[in-house]
Scaffold this motif. Structure first.
Motif, PDB file in Angstrom:
ATOM      1  N   ALA A  30      45.518 -28.992  87.706  1.00 41.99           N
ATOM      2  CA  ALA A  30      45.477 -29.032  89.167  1.00 41.99           C
ATOM      3  C   ALA A  30      44.040 -29.203  89.666  1.00 41.99           C
ATOM      4  N   ILE A  31      43.118 -28.445  89.083  1.00 43.76           N
ATOM      5  CA  ILE A  31      41.708 -28.572  89.454  1.00 43.76           C
ATOM      6  C   ILE A  31      41.196 -29.967  89.124  1.00 43.76           C
ATOM      7  N   ASN A  32      41.617 -30.477  87.975  1.00 46.67           N
ATOM      8  CA  ASN A  32      41.210 -31.823  87.565  1.00 46.67           C
ATOM      9  C   ASN A  32      41.710 -32.869  88.561  1.00 46.67           C
ATOM     10  N   GLY A  33      42.918 -32.656  89.090  1.00 42.53           N
ATOM     11  CA  GLY A  33      43.459 -33.575  90.088  1.00 42.53           C
ATOM     12  C   GLY A  33      42.618 -33.601  91.352  1.00 42.53           C
ATOM     13  N   ILE A  34      42.158 -32.431  91.783  1.00 40.12           N
ATOM     14  CA  ILE A  34      41.296 -32.359  92.970  1.00 40.12           C
ATOM     15  C   ILE A  34      39.978 -33.077  92.711  1.00 40.12           C
ATOM     16  N   ILE A  35      39.418 -32.864  91.517  1.00 45.04           N
ATOM     17  CA  ILE A  35      38.141 -33.499  91.164  1.00 45.04           C
ATOM     18  C   ILE A  35      38.283 -35.017  91.127  1.00 45.04           C
ATOM     19  N   ILE A  36      39.380 -35.500  90.537  1.00 48.17           N
ATOM     20  CA  ILE A  36      39.613 -36.947  90.465  1.00 48.17           C
ATOM     21  C   ILE A  36      39.746 -37.538  91.864  1.00 48.17           C
ATOM     22  N   PHE A  41      38.483 -36.369  94.581  1.00 52.89           N
ATOM     23  CA  PHE A  41      37.165 -36.332  95.222  1.00 52.89           C
ATOM     24  C   PHE A  41      36.283 -37.472  94.720  1.00 52.89           C
ATOM     25  N   LYS A  42      36.349 -37.754  93.435  1.00 52.83           N
ATOM     26  CA  LYS A  42      35.508 -38.800  92.847  1.00 52.83           C
ATOM     27  C   LYS A  42      35.949 -40.204  93.258  1.00 52.83           C
ATOM     28  N   THR A  43      37.256 -40.397  93.397  1.00 57.94           N
ATOM     29  CA  THR A  43      37.781 -41.753  93.588  1.00 57.94           C
ATOM     30  C   THR A  43      38.127 -42.102  95.028  1.00 57.94           C
ATOM     31  N   GLN A  44      38.315 -41.098  95.878  1.00 54.96           N
ATOM     32  CA  GLN A  44      38.768 -41.363  97.241  1.00 54.96           C
ATOM     33  C   GLN A  44      37.643 -41.115  98.245  1.00 54.96           C
ATOM     34  N   ARG A  45      37.260 -42.166  98.952  1.00 56.73           N
ATOM     35  CA  ARG A  45      36.196 -42.049  99.950  1.00 56.73           C
ATOM     36  C   ARG A  45      36.553 -41.038 101.032  1.00 56.73           C
ATOM     37  N   ASN A  46      37.793 -41.090 101.509  1.00 54.06           N
ATOM     38  CA  ASN A  46      38.196 -40.179 102.584  1.00 54.06           C
ATOM     39  C   ASN A  46      38.162 -38.720 102.149  1.00 54.06           C
ATOM     40  N   MET A  47      38.444 -38.465 100.873  1.00 56.13           N
ATOM     41  CA  MET A  47      38.389 -37.089 100.388  1.00 56.13           C
ATOM     42  C   MET A  47      36.961 -36.561 100.448  1.00 56.13           C
ATOM     43  N   VAL A  64      44.493 -30.589 105.900  1.00 60.21           N
ATOM     44  CA  VAL A  64      43.950 -31.949 105.802  1.00 60.21           C
ATOM     45  C   VAL A  64      43.706 -32.335 104.347  1.00 60.21           C
ATOM     46  N   ILE A  65      43.105 -31.440 103.577  1.00 59.58           N
ATOM     47  CA  ILE A  65      42.824 -31.744 102.169  1.00 59.58           C
ATOM     48  C   ILE A  65      44.122 -31.886 101.376  1.00 59.58           C
ATOM     49  N   THR A  66      45.106 -31.042 101.680  1.00 56.88           N
ATOM     50  CA  THR A  66      46.393 -31.125 100.980  1.00 56.88           C
ATOM     51  C   THR A  66      47.097 -32.450 101.258  1.00 56.88           C
ATOM     52  N   THR A  67      47.133 -32.863 102.518  1.00 54.45           N
ATOM     53  CA  THR A  67      47.795 -34.134 102.844  1.00 54.45           C
ATOM     54  C   THR A  67      47.056 -35.316 102.218  1.00 54.45           C
ATOM     55  N   GLU A  68      45.734 -35.222 102.118  1.00 56.56           N
ATOM     56  CA  GLU A  68      44.975 -36.294 101.467  1.00 56.56           C
ATOM     57  C   GLU A  68      45.283 -36.340  99.971  1.00 56.56           C
ATOM     58  N   LEU A  69      45.445 -35.181  99.346  1.00 61.13           N
ATOM     59  CA  LEU A  69      45.825 -35.132  97.930  1.00 61.13           C
ATOM     60  C   LEU A  69      47.210 -35.748  97.716  1.00 61.13           C
ATOM     61  N   ILE A  70      48.147 -35.403  98.596  1.00 64.15           N
ATOM     62  CA  ILE A  70      49.500 -35.967  98.490  1.00 64.15           C
ATOM     63  C   ILE A  70      49.460 -37.476  98.701  1.00 64.15           C
ATOM     64  N   ASN A  71      48.681 -37.912  99.676  1.00 65.86           N
ATOM     65  CA  ASN A  71      48.541 -39.344  99.945  1.00 65.86           C
ATOM     66  C   ASN A  71      47.980 -40.078  98.727  1.00 65.86           C
ATOM     67  N   THR A  72      46.985 -39.483  98.082  1.00 64.57           N
ATOM     68  CA  THR A  72      46.394 -40.087  96.883  1.00 64.57           C
ATOM     69  C   THR A  72      47.415 -40.175  95.756  1.00 64.57           C
ATOM     70  N   ALA A  73      48.193 -39.108  95.575  1.00 67.09           N
ATOM     71  CA  ALA A  73      49.214 -39.104  94.526  1.00 67.09           C
ATOM     72  C   ALA A  73      50.269 -40.176  94.781  1.00 67.09           C
ATOM     73  N   LYS A 125      53.101 -46.185 101.575  1.00 67.94           N
ATOM     74  CA  LYS A 125      51.665 -45.899 101.650  1.00 67.94           C
ATOM     75  C   LYS A 125      51.230 -45.642 103.089  1.00 67.94           C
ATOM     76  N   ASP A 126      51.733 -46.457 104.014  1.00 70.59           N
ATOM     77  CA  ASP A 126      51.354 -46.307 105.421  1.00 70.59           C
ATOM     78  C   ASP A 126      51.842 -44.978 105.988  1.00 70.59           C
ATOM     79  N   VAL A 127      53.055 -44.589 105.616  1.00 70.52           N
ATOM     80  CA  VAL A 127      53.605 -43.318 106.100  1.00 70.52           C
ATOM     81  C   VAL A 127      52.790 -42.145 105.551  1.00 70.52           C
ATOM     82  N   ALA A 128      52.422 -42.216 104.275  1.00 62.92           N
ATOM     83  CA  ALA A 128      51.606 -41.155 103.674  1.00 62.92           C
ATOM     84  C   ALA A 128      50.247 -41.066 104.362  1.00 62.92           C
TER      85      ALA A 128
END
Length: 232
Positions: free
Chosen positions: A14-20, A22-28, A62-71, A91-94
């Motif tokens: 789970a922590i690794n998912g947050i780190i990924i 953060f590293k890959t998503q500009r909005n995060m 906000v961070i949770t919805t961004e994580l879900i959107n990324t997934a 994608k647009d709905v997310a």
């Protein structure tokens, strides 16, 4: 023992998912920067327990919805190898969910912090609104000089072509800050800020600057301009 190891591995994943994300998503990255700023203001203005809980809920939402959107985006990219209208809708709905959570958090933040920052801002603006327009040009020149010095220190020889920090962002936010200092017109101030944000966004989208480079440039532009107006 195996169960405990599995739980620890799940937590690590789970922590690794947050780190990924953060590293890959500009909005995060942007969400994290704003979150740190808001939490800092929460401490500075000494919000009470209920207000602090509201801030934490907004930040987490906000961070949770961004994580879900990324997934969702990554899952769709894995399944849909070619363009699919339904994949785009998903994608647009997310992304819309992230936008709704961000706007709701912004609204709550406005009501939480407005009364606390209103008086300091009004006193500051009252002090500096009598300054003449030539200070604006002086501010822009000094901001440009600061950027040149910083680029020289970071071994960047070209002012307008990438590197730390972004000269475009610095000048855009310096101009927007100067306009804020010189007018009470909310429409003009909002337009200036919007244009400055567009400049920042364009530098990122064109892959000329990273998020960090544009943010550092914007911060330099704002701080230098405020300092000059304060001195004057």
């Amino acid at each position: 023992m195996n169960k405990r190891r599995t739980l620890l591995e799940s937590f690590d994943n789970a922590i690794n998912g947050i780190i990924i994300a953060f590293k890959t998503q500009r909005n995060m990255k942007i969400h994290f920067i704003i979150a740190f700023a808001i939490l800092f203001l929460t401490i500075v203005f000494k919000l009470n327990k209920i207000e602090t809980i509201l801030v934490l809920i907004c930040v987490g939402l906000v961070i949770t919805t961004e994580l879900i959107n990324t997934a969702i985006e990554n899952a769709i990219d894995l399944i849909a190898k070619e363009f699919e209208p339904k994949a785009k809708i998903a994608k647009d709905v997310a992304a819309g969910a992230v936008l709704v959570s961000a706007l709701m958090s912004l609204t709550i933040g406005y009501f939480l912090f407005y009364d606390k920052i209103k008086l300091p801002i009004e006193l500051t603006l009252k002090h500096i609104r009598g300054i003449s327009f030539h200070v604006v040009f002086l501010s822009l020149i000094i901001v440009a000089m600061v950027i040149i010095v910083v680029k020289a220190i970071t071994n960047r020889t070209k002012f307008m072509q990438g590197g730390m920090p972004s000269g475009h962002s610095a000048l855009a936010f310096a101009a927007a800050t100067a306009i804020l200092m010189l007018t009470n017109n909310l429409i003009i101030v909002s337009l200036a800020l919007f244009l400055a944000l567009l400049v920042l966004e364009s530098r990122i989208e064109a892959k000329i600057h990273t998020v960090w480079e544009t943010l550092v440039g914007a911060i330099i532009g704002v701080l230098v301009t405020l300092l000059i107006f304060k001195i004057k």
